[in-house]
Design a protein around this motif. Structure first.
Motif, PDB file in Angstrom:
ATOM      1  N   GLU A  57       0.832  -1.196   0.000  1.00 31.32           N
ATOM      2  CA  GLU A  57       0.000   0.000   0.000  1.00 31.32           C
ATOM      3  C   GLU A  57       0.875   1.257   0.000  1.00 31.32           C
ATOM      4  O   GLU A  57       2.075   1.205   0.289  1.00 31.32           O
ATOM      5  CB  GLU A  57      -0.926   0.039   1.217  1.00 31.32           C
ATOM      6  N   ILE A  58       0.258   2.371  -0.348  1.00 35.34           N
ATOM      7  CA  ILE A  58       0.896   3.676  -0.203  1.00 35.34           C
ATOM      8  C   ILE A  58       0.274   4.349   1.015  1.00 35.34           C
ATOM      9  O   ILE A  58      -0.933   4.567   1.056  1.00 35.34           O
ATOM     10  CB  ILE A  58       0.712   4.552  -1.455  1.00 35.34           C
ATOM     11  N   TYR A  59       1.097   4.622   1.992  1.00 37.30           N
ATOM     12  CA  TYR A  59       0.648   5.228   3.244  1.00 37.30           C
ATOM     13  C   TYR A  59       1.188   6.651   3.297  1.00 37.30           C
ATOM     14  O   TYR A  59       2.388   6.879   3.155  1.00 37.30           O
ATOM     15  CB  TYR A  59       1.157   4.418   4.427  1.00 37.30           C
ATOM     16  N   GLY A  60       0.298   7.609   3.526  1.00 34.40           N
ATOM     17  CA  GLY A  60       0.709   9.002   3.572  1.00 34.40           C
ATOM     18  C   GLY A  60       0.725   9.559   4.980  1.00 34.40           C
ATOM     19  O   GLY A  60      -0.225   9.353   5.740  1.00 34.40           O
ATOM     20  N   LEU A  61       1.808  10.237   5.324  1.00 30.84           N
ATOM     21  CA  LEU A  61       1.865  11.011   6.562  1.00 30.84           C
ATOM     22  C   LEU A  61       1.575  12.455   6.182  1.00 30.84           C
ATOM     23  O   LEU A  61       2.377  13.106   5.499  1.00 30.84           O
ATOM     24  CB  LEU A  61       3.242  10.898   7.222  1.00 30.84           C
ATOM     25  N   LEU A  62       0.431  12.951   6.600  1.00 28.01           N
ATOM     26  CA  LEU A  62      -0.029  14.288   6.236  1.00 28.01           C
ATOM     27  C   LEU A  62       0.041  15.207   7.446  1.00 28.01           C
ATOM     28  O   LEU A  62      -0.383  14.831   8.537  1.00 28.01           O
ATOM     29  CB  LEU A  62      -1.470  14.208   5.719  1.00 28.01           C
ATOM     30  N   GLY A  63       0.560  16.401   7.227  1.00 33.70           N
ATOM     31  CA  GLY A  63       0.613  17.343   8.336  1.00 33.70           C
ATOM     32  C   GLY A  63       1.287  18.637   7.924  1.00 33.70           C
ATOM     33  O   GLY A  63       1.946  18.695   6.887  1.00 33.70           O
ATOM     34  N   PRO A  64       1.133  19.689   8.717  1.00 36.67           N
ATOM     35  CA  PRO A  64       1.756  20.969   8.404  1.00 36.67           C
ATOM     36  C   PRO A  64       3.266  20.889   8.604  1.00 36.67           C
ATOM     37  O   PRO A  64       3.781  19.932   9.186  1.00 36.67           O
ATOM     38  CB  PRO A  64       1.115  21.927   9.414  1.00 36.67           C
ATOM     39  N   ASN A  65       3.992  21.891   8.116  1.00 35.35           N
ATOM     40  CA  ASN A  65       5.424  21.958   8.358  1.00 35.35           C
ATOM     41  C   ASN A  65       5.690  21.984   9.852  1.00 35.35           C
ATOM     42  O   ASN A  65       4.993  22.663  10.608  1.00 35.35           O
ATOM     43  CB  ASN A  65       6.020  23.212   7.708  1.00 35.35           C
ATOM     44  N   GLY A  66       6.675  21.209  10.277  1.00 32.66           N
ATOM     45  CA  GLY A  66       7.014  21.158  11.694  1.00 32.66           C
ATOM     46  C   GLY A  66       6.210  20.171  12.509  1.00 32.66           C
ATOM     47  O   GLY A  66       6.379  20.080  13.726  1.00 32.66           O
ATOM     48  N   ALA A  67       5.356  19.399  11.830  1.00 34.30           N
ATOM     49  CA  ALA A  67       4.510  18.444  12.560  1.00 34.30           C
ATOM     50  C   ALA A  67       5.274  17.228  13.058  1.00 34.30           C
ATOM     51  O   ALA A  67       4.831  16.535  13.975  1.00 34.30           O
ATOM     52  CB  ALA A  67       3.353  17.990  11.671  1.00 34.30           C
ATOM     53  N   GLY A  68       6.437  16.936  12.436  1.00 33.83           N
ATOM     54  CA  GLY A  68       7.221  15.769  12.832  1.00 33.83           C
ATOM     55  C   GLY A  68       7.334  14.708  11.754  1.00 33.83           C
ATOM     56  O   GLY A  68       7.907  13.638  11.986  1.00 33.83           O
ATOM     57  N   LYS A  69       6.810  15.007  10.559  1.00 28.63           N
ATOM     58  CA  LYS A  69       6.805  14.004   9.480  1.00 28.63           C
ATOM     59  C   LYS A  69       8.221  13.592   9.082  1.00 28.63           C
ATOM     60  O   LYS A  69       8.532  12.396   9.014  1.00 28.63           O
ATOM     61  CB  LYS A  69       6.063  14.568   8.256  1.00 28.63           C
ATOM     62  N   THR A  70       9.074  14.575   8.813  1.00 24.10           N
ATOM     63  CA  THR A  70      10.437  14.265   8.388  1.00 24.10           C
ATOM     64  C   THR A  70      11.213  13.545   9.483  1.00 24.10           C
ATOM     65  O   THR A  70      11.968  12.602   9.205  1.00 24.10           O
ATOM     66  CB  THR A  70      11.170  15.554   7.977  1.00 24.10           C
ATOM     67  N   THR A  71      11.027  13.958  10.726  1.00 23.45           N
ATOM     68  CA  THR A  71      11.695  13.285  11.838  1.00 23.45           C
ATOM     69  C   THR A  71      11.307  11.816  11.885  1.00 23.45           C
ATOM     70  O   THR A  71      12.153  10.935  12.080  1.00 23.45           O
ATOM     71  CB  THR A  71      11.341  13.966  13.175  1.00 23.45           C
ATOM     72  N   VAL A 231      -3.957   7.028   5.361  1.00 23.02           N
ATOM     73  CA  VAL A 231      -3.261   8.261   5.726  1.00 23.02           C
ATOM     74  C   VAL A 231      -3.248   8.420   7.237  1.00 23.02           C
ATOM     75  O   VAL A 231      -4.194   8.021   7.928  1.00 23.02           O
ATOM     76  CB  VAL A 231      -3.932   9.486   5.054  1.00 23.02           C
ATOM     77  N   GLY A 232      -2.159   8.975   7.739  1.00 20.98           N
ATOM     78  CA  GLY A 232      -2.067   9.344   9.134  1.00 20.98           C
ATOM     79  C   GLY A 232      -1.854  10.846   9.222  1.00 20.98           C
ATOM     80  O   GLY A 232      -0.965  11.384   8.560  1.00 20.98           O
ATOM     81  N   VAL A 233      -2.682  11.520   9.990  1.00 20.71           N
ATOM     82  CA  VAL A 233      -2.588  12.973  10.139  1.00 20.71           C
ATOM     83  C   VAL A 233      -1.782  13.275  11.399  1.00 20.71           C
ATOM     84  O   VAL A 233      -2.200  12.933  12.507  1.00 20.71           O
ATOM     85  CB  VAL A 233      -3.983  13.621  10.229  1.00 20.71           C
ATOM     86  N   ILE A 234      -0.615  13.904  11.227  1.00 22.44           N
ATOM     87  CA  ILE A 234       0.257  14.228  12.350  1.00 22.44           C
ATOM     88  C   ILE A 234       0.148  15.721  12.656  1.00 22.44           C
ATOM     89  O   ILE A 234       0.317  16.559  11.771  1.00 22.44           O
ATOM     90  CB  ILE A 234       1.726  13.884  12.044  1.00 22.44           C
ATOM     91  N   ILE A 235      -0.125  16.022  13.896  1.00 24.73           N
ATOM     92  CA  ILE A 235      -0.188  17.413  14.358  1.00 24.73           C
ATOM     93  C   ILE A 235       0.556  17.490  15.690  1.00 24.73           C
ATOM     94  O   ILE A 235       0.248  16.745  16.623  1.00 24.73           O
ATOM     95  CB  ILE A 235      -1.638  17.886  14.529  1.00 24.73           C
ATOM     96  N   ARG A 238       2.006  14.223  17.226  1.00 22.91           N
ATOM     97  CA  ARG A 238       1.094  13.148  17.621  1.00 22.91           C
ATOM     98  C   ARG A 238       0.194  12.746  16.458  1.00 22.91           C
ATOM     99  O   ARG A 238      -0.069  13.540  15.564  1.00 22.91           O
ATOM    100  CB  ARG A 238       0.229  13.593  18.797  1.00 22.91           C
ATOM    101  N   MET A 239      -0.285  11.508  16.496  1.00 22.64           N
ATOM    102  CA  MET A 239      -1.208  11.041  15.471  1.00 22.64           C
ATOM    103  C   MET A 239      -2.607  11.511  15.821  1.00 22.64           C
ATOM    104  O   MET A 239      -3.214  11.042  16.780  1.00 22.64           O
ATOM    105  CB  MET A 239      -1.167   9.512  15.369  1.00 22.64           C
ATOM    106  N   ALA A 240      -3.123  12.457  15.030  1.00 22.04           N
ATOM    107  CA  ALA A 240      -4.437  13.036  15.309  1.00 22.04           C
ATOM    108  C   ALA A 240      -5.563  12.228  14.668  1.00 22.04           C
ATOM    109  O   ALA A 240      -6.694  12.250  15.157  1.00 22.04           O
ATOM    110  CB  ALA A 240      -4.486  14.481  14.809  1.00 22.04           C
ATOM    111  N   PHE A 258      -9.134  17.790   7.219  1.00 25.52           N
ATOM    112  CA  PHE A 258      -7.879  18.084   7.905  1.00 25.52           C
ATOM    113  C   PHE A 258      -8.016  19.295   8.817  1.00 25.52           C
ATOM    114  O   PHE A 258      -7.573  19.264   9.972  1.00 25.52           O
ATOM    115  CB  PHE A 258      -6.754  18.326   6.898  1.00 25.52           C
ATOM    116  N   PHE A 259      -8.627  20.355   8.322  1.00 33.36           N
ATOM    117  CA  PHE A 259      -8.739  21.560   9.139  1.00 33.36           C
ATOM    118  C   PHE A 259      -9.690  21.357  10.325  1.00 33.36           C
ATOM    119  O   PHE A 259      -9.500  21.954  11.388  1.00 33.36           O
ATOM    120  CB  PHE A 259      -9.156  22.745   8.280  1.00 33.36           C
ATOM    121  N   ASP A 260     -10.669  20.493  10.148  1.00 28.53           N
ATOM    122  CA  ASP A 260     -11.519  20.130  11.286  1.00 28.53           C
ATOM    123  C   ASP A 260     -10.697  19.397  12.346  1.00 28.53           C
ATOM    124  O   ASP A 260     -10.822  19.669  13.550  1.00 28.53           O
ATOM    125  CB  ASP A 260     -12.679  19.246  10.824  1.00 28.53           C
ATOM    126  N   ILE A 261      -9.884  18.454  11.891  1.00 29.59           N
ATOM    127  CA  ILE A 261      -9.033  17.689  12.803  1.00 29.59           C
ATOM    128  C   ILE A 261      -8.027  18.613  13.483  1.00 29.59           C
ATOM    129  O   ILE A 261      -7.798  18.518  14.694  1.00 29.59           O
ATOM    130  CB  ILE A 261      -8.293  16.569  12.028  1.00 29.59           C
TER     131      ILE A 261
END
Length: 269
Positions: A57-71, A231-235, A238-240, A258-261
């Protein structure tokens, strides 16, 4: 790890990536403290992050800059170690078996800077030998990937003289030279023109069709909607929210969801 082994023989998809309670904190420089108005000098990049991605599968880590995705991706790729927790690639611990993990993954990041003095042909051979490939294997893989990405006519051109798009294609080629089963991409289309971005997204789809497992980080909603199975939404490290696109979106567009979350996570509303 017993559960992972049981899953491999079951009828449902096998876990290919599992992160368990990942926590990572960085020490800020004096300048960063001032910019972020952080008197403690410590920044929590990941705060107990856990998630699972499945084979094929293709799994996406979605989040704003600085959310921790790259880390998170750097931890999965064994470039940095978590302060707490562990992550597993095909059952291999990034902490206890980093060499085995590196052999099974291809990692592409904007931080990969190809030496501009060298040519794609030289770099391809260099990276191939790092992976223990012989000349016959290198030649076959080079013909396949250089043709796939249109690198052939630029094989002997110095990287410094290549376009941004061609540099990205060369980066992809050297990242997957060893034909890894797991592909990890950090912002794969960031800064690319529409034509090169299309080449990259087509490639990811093709890799999935070949049975590869792909995890990518992005802040681009349309990319997730086009490519990702889950998809996992990181904010805030943390996994939101996590699940299929339908699960996370709840009948809305991914952007609206996303903006609701984000609002619920940040403000508690």
């Amino acid at each position: 790890m017993e559960q992972l082994q049981e899953n491999a023989g079951a009828d449902f998809p096998r876990e290919i990536i599992r992160a368990e309670g990942i926590r990572k904190t960085f020490t800020l420089s004096r300048k960063q403290r001032m910019i972020e108005k952080n008197p403690t000098g410590r920044k929590v990049a990941l705060d107990g992050l856990s998630f699972t991605a499945y084979e094929g599968e293709i799994y996406g880590l979605l989040g704003p800059n600085g959310a921790g995705k790259t880390t998170m991706l750097r931890i999965l790729s064994t470039l940095i170690r978590p302060d707490e927790g562990d992550a597993f690639i095909a059952g291999r611990s990034v902490l206890k078996e980093p060499d085995a993990v590196r052999a099974s993954i291809g990692f592409l990041t904007s931080e990969l800077k190809l030496e501009e003095f060298f040519t794609p042909a030289y770099l391809f051979g260099f990276f191939g030998k790092l992976h223990g490939m012989n000349e016959e294997q290198l030649a076959k893989r080079r013909e396949e990937l250089f043709s796939r990405f249109g690198i052939d006519q630029f094989a002997e051109v110095k990287v410094g003289d290549l376009s941004t798009g061609m540099k990205q294609k060369v980066s992809i080629a050297v990242s997957i030279i060893h034909d890894p089963s797991v592909i990890i991409f950090d912002e794969p289309t960031n800064g690319l023109d529409v034509l090169t971005a299309k080449v990259v997204t087509d490639f990811l789809t093709e890799m999935k069709e070949q049975g590869k497992s792909i995890i990518l980080s992005t802040h681009i909603f349309s990319l997730v909607e086009k490519l990702c199975d889950r998809v996992g939404v990181i904010i805030g490290g943390r996994m939101a929210a996590e699940g299929t696109l339908a699960d996370v979106s709840g009948g809305k567009s991914l952007e609206d969801a996303f903006f609701d979350i984000y609002k619920r996570t940040v403000t508690g509303e």
